[in-house]
Design a protein around this motif. Structure first.
Motif, short mmCIF file in Angstrom:
data_model
loop_
_atom_site.label_atom_id
_atom_site.label_comp_id
_atom_site.label_asym_id
_atom_site.label_seq_id
_atom_site.Cartn_x
_atom_site.Cartn_y
_atom_site.Cartn_z
N GLN A 1 47.13 43.40 57.33
CA GLN A 1 46.30 42.67 56.39
C GLN A 1 45.20 43.56 55.82
OE1 GLN A 1 44.93 38.95 58.01
NE2 GLN A 1 46.96 38.02 57.84
N LEU A 2 44.63 44.42 56.64
CA LEU A 2 43.60 45.34 56.16
C LEU A 2 44.19 46.32 55.15
CD1 LEU A 2 41.76 46.04 59.53
CD2 LEU A 2 40.75 44.96 57.51
N LEU A 3 45.40 46.80 55.41
CA LEU A 3 46.06 47.69 54.45
C LEU A 3 46.32 46.97 53.13
CD1 LEU A 3 48.73 49.71 56.50
CD2 LEU A 3 46.60 50.55 55.49
N ALA A 4 46.74 45.71 53.21
CA ALA A 4 47.00 44.94 52.00
C ALA A 4 45.72 44.75 51.19
CB ALA A 4 47.61 43.59 52.36
N GLU A 5 44.61 44.47 51.89
CA GLU A 5 43.33 44.31 51.20
C GLU A 5 42.90 45.61 50.53
OE1 GLU A 5 40.63 42.93 54.15
OE2 GLU A 5 41.63 40.99 54.42
N LYS A 6 43.11 46.72 51.24
CA LYS A 6 42.75 48.03 50.69
C LYS A 6 43.58 48.34 49.45
CE LYS A 6 42.15 52.86 52.07
NZ LYS A 6 42.28 53.85 53.18
N LYS A 7 44.86 47.96 49.50
CA LYS A 7 45.75 48.20 48.37
C LYS A 7 45.31 47.38 47.16
CE LYS A 7 50.62 47.91 47.02
NZ LYS A 7 51.99 47.54 47.45
N LYS A 8 44.92 46.12 47.38
CA LYS A 8 44.46 45.27 46.29
C LYS A 8 43.19 45.84 45.65
CE LYS A 8 46.37 40.86 47.90
NZ LYS A 8 46.03 39.49 48.39
N GLU A 9 42.28 46.35 46.50
CA GLU A 9 41.05 46.93 45.97
C GLU A 9 41.35 48.17 45.12
OE1 GLU A 9 38.66 47.72 49.37
OE2 GLU A 9 38.22 45.61 49.78
N ALA A 10 42.31 48.98 45.59
CA ALA A 10 42.67 50.18 44.84
C ALA A 10 43.30 49.80 43.50
CB ALA A 10 43.63 51.03 45.66
N GLU A 11 44.15 48.76 43.49
CA GLU A 11 44.78 48.33 42.25
C GLU A 11 43.74 47.77 41.28
OE1 GLU A 11 47.63 45.56 43.68
OE2 GLU A 11 49.19 47.07 44.04
N ALA A 12 42.75 47.06 41.82
CA ALA A 12 41.69 46.51 40.97
C ALA A 12 40.86 47.64 40.35
CB ALA A 12 40.79 45.59 41.78
N ASP A 13 40.58 48.67 41.13
CA ASP A 13 39.85 49.82 40.61
C ASP A 13 40.66 50.53 39.52
OD1 ASP A 13 37.80 49.29 42.35
OD2 ASP A 13 38.44 50.74 43.86
N LEU A 14 41.98 50.61 39.73
CA LEU A 14 42.84 51.26 38.75
C LEU A 14 42.86 50.50 37.43
CD1 LEU A 14 44.86 53.51 38.12
CD2 LEU A 14 46.68 52.04 39.06
N ARG A 15 42.90 49.17 37.51
CA ARG A 15 42.90 48.35 36.29
C ARG A 15 41.61 48.53 35.50
NH1 ARG A 15 45.62 44.56 39.63
NH2 ARG A 15 43.64 43.53 40.15
N GLN A 16 40.50 48.76 36.23
CA GLN A 16 39.22 48.94 35.56
C GLN A 16 39.17 50.28 34.83
OE1 GLN A 16 36.21 48.43 38.53
NE2 GLN A 16 36.36 46.22 38.54
N THR A 17 39.88 51.28 35.35
CA THR A 17 39.84 52.61 34.73
C THR A 17 40.87 52.76 33.62
OG1 THR A 17 41.39 53.49 36.38
CG2 THR A 17 39.03 53.67 36.86
N GLU A 18 41.89 51.89 33.56
CA GLU A 18 42.94 52.01 32.56
C GLU A 18 42.43 51.95 31.12
OE1 GLU A 18 45.80 49.10 33.62
OE2 GLU A 18 46.93 50.43 34.94
N PRO A 19 41.51 51.03 30.75
CA PRO A 19 41.02 51.02 29.37
C PRO A 19 40.35 52.33 28.99
CG PRO A 19 40.49 48.96 30.46
CD PRO A 19 41.00 49.90 31.53
N ILE A 20 39.63 52.93 29.93
CA ILE A 20 38.97 54.20 29.64
C ILE A 20 39.99 55.30 29.46
CG2 ILE A 20 37.33 55.89 30.55
CD1 ILE A 20 36.01 53.66 32.12
N CYS A 21 40.98 55.34 30.35
CA CYS A 21 42.00 56.38 30.29
C CYS A 21 42.84 56.28 29.01
CB CYS A 21 42.91 56.31 31.51
SG CYS A 21 42.06 56.65 33.07
N SER A 22 43.16 55.05 28.58
CA SER A 22 44.00 54.88 27.40
C SER A 22 43.29 55.34 26.14
CB SER A 22 44.42 53.41 27.26
OG SER A 22 43.27 52.59 27.12
N ALA A 23 41.98 55.37 26.17
CA ALA A 23 41.22 55.80 25.01
C ALA A 23 41.17 57.32 24.89
CB ALA A 23 39.80 55.24 25.07
N ILE A 24 41.57 58.03 25.94
CA ILE A 24 41.56 59.48 25.92
C ILE A 24 42.90 59.97 25.38
CG2 ILE A 24 41.32 61.57 27.32
CD1 ILE A 24 39.72 59.95 29.31
#
Length: 273
Positions: free
Chosen positions: A210-233
């Protein structure tokens, strides 16, 4: 009462007496504005068996320790900031009455008083101090609490696999996430929980997944936040990692690891993965 006693000679003498009882092994307790409001002996449910502990209630901290000679010598001093404390009353058991839980982000444990009246007085004074402190600091009550450890004698078999029987050679272990008594095979994993310790701690297999699953969700959420910035480059192409594979173990969880042992109506034997 606190304002009346703060910075008085009698308050300073009382705090100094507590410091002397703990001796060099204890931390200094005297601070400007700190007031010792009361003290008493409570029974703390420890891992092996219930033990008497001396408790001191200040207006901003709760201090407790082991009794060597009552009112003369204490050791194993613990200091808990009251702004991190949440209280929960618990039902009586055959062995322990007048119980309640002291919950904090780093450690949670169960204590019991000699009488119902004494429990009410302790809880009332604690809640008043906590309320006053939170109002003063503007903080919200703590919502994250460490799981209390289930006493060793609560079970003779692993509370996860329900197969391994404990003995002199087969040791009991505790999951630092859920507090359950588990065998070595069910708790081989370690996981970093900064709120509890700077080092990775032993967790049971179910909590680890469960801790691994929570960590994975947090990483995916961080990735979604960076995608708009990355797509603009211009010319940036994010990697396309395949995260669709899920192990059978993730699908096999039938009981949430955060279920409360002390307050759940379900018997402990049902708490296995």
């Amino acid at each position: 009462m606190v304002d009346h006693l703060a910075n008085t000679e009698i308050n300073s003498q009382r705090i100094a007496a507590v410091e002397n009882c703990f001796g060099a092994s204890g931390q200094p307790l005297a601070l400007p504005g700190r007031v010792l409001l009361g003290e008493g002996i409570l029974t703390k449910e420890c891992r092996k068996k219930p033990k008497p502990r001396i408790f001191f209630l200040f207006n901003d901290i709760l201090v407790y320790g082991s009794i060597v000679i009552n009112k003369r010598k204490y050791n194993s001093q613990h200091i808990i900031p009251l702004e991190d404390v949440t209280l929960e009353t618990l039902p009586d058991t055959l062995q322990m009455k007048n119980r309640w839980m002291i919950k904090t982000s780093k450690k949670s444990f169960v204590v019991s008083a000699a009488s119902l009246t004494e429990r009410k007085e302790w809880i009332s004074h604690l809640e008043e101090c906590i309320r006053h402190l939170l109002t003063k600091t503007g903080r919200q009550p703590s919502t994250e609490h460490a799981a209390p450890w289930i006493p060793d004698k609560a079970t003779d078999i692993c509370m996860r696999c329900t197969q391994t029987k404990f003995s002199t050679l087969t040791r009991r272990h505790h999951c630092r996430k859920c507090g359950f008594v588990v065998c070595a095979d069910c708790s081989r994993q370690r996981f970093l929980m900064p709120r509890l310790s700077p080092k990775p701690l032993r967790v049971c297999n179910l909590c680890y997944r469960q801790l691994l699953a929570e960590k994975k969700k947090e990483a995916e959420a961080d990735l979604r936040q960076t995608e708009p910035i990355c797509s603009a480059i211009q010319g940036y192409e994010p990697s396309s990692g395949d995260d669709s594979d899920k192990s059978d173990d993730d699908k096999a969880d039938r009981w949430p690891a955060d279920t409360e042992f002390y307050t759940s109506p379900v018997s402990w034997s049902s708490f296995h993965s």
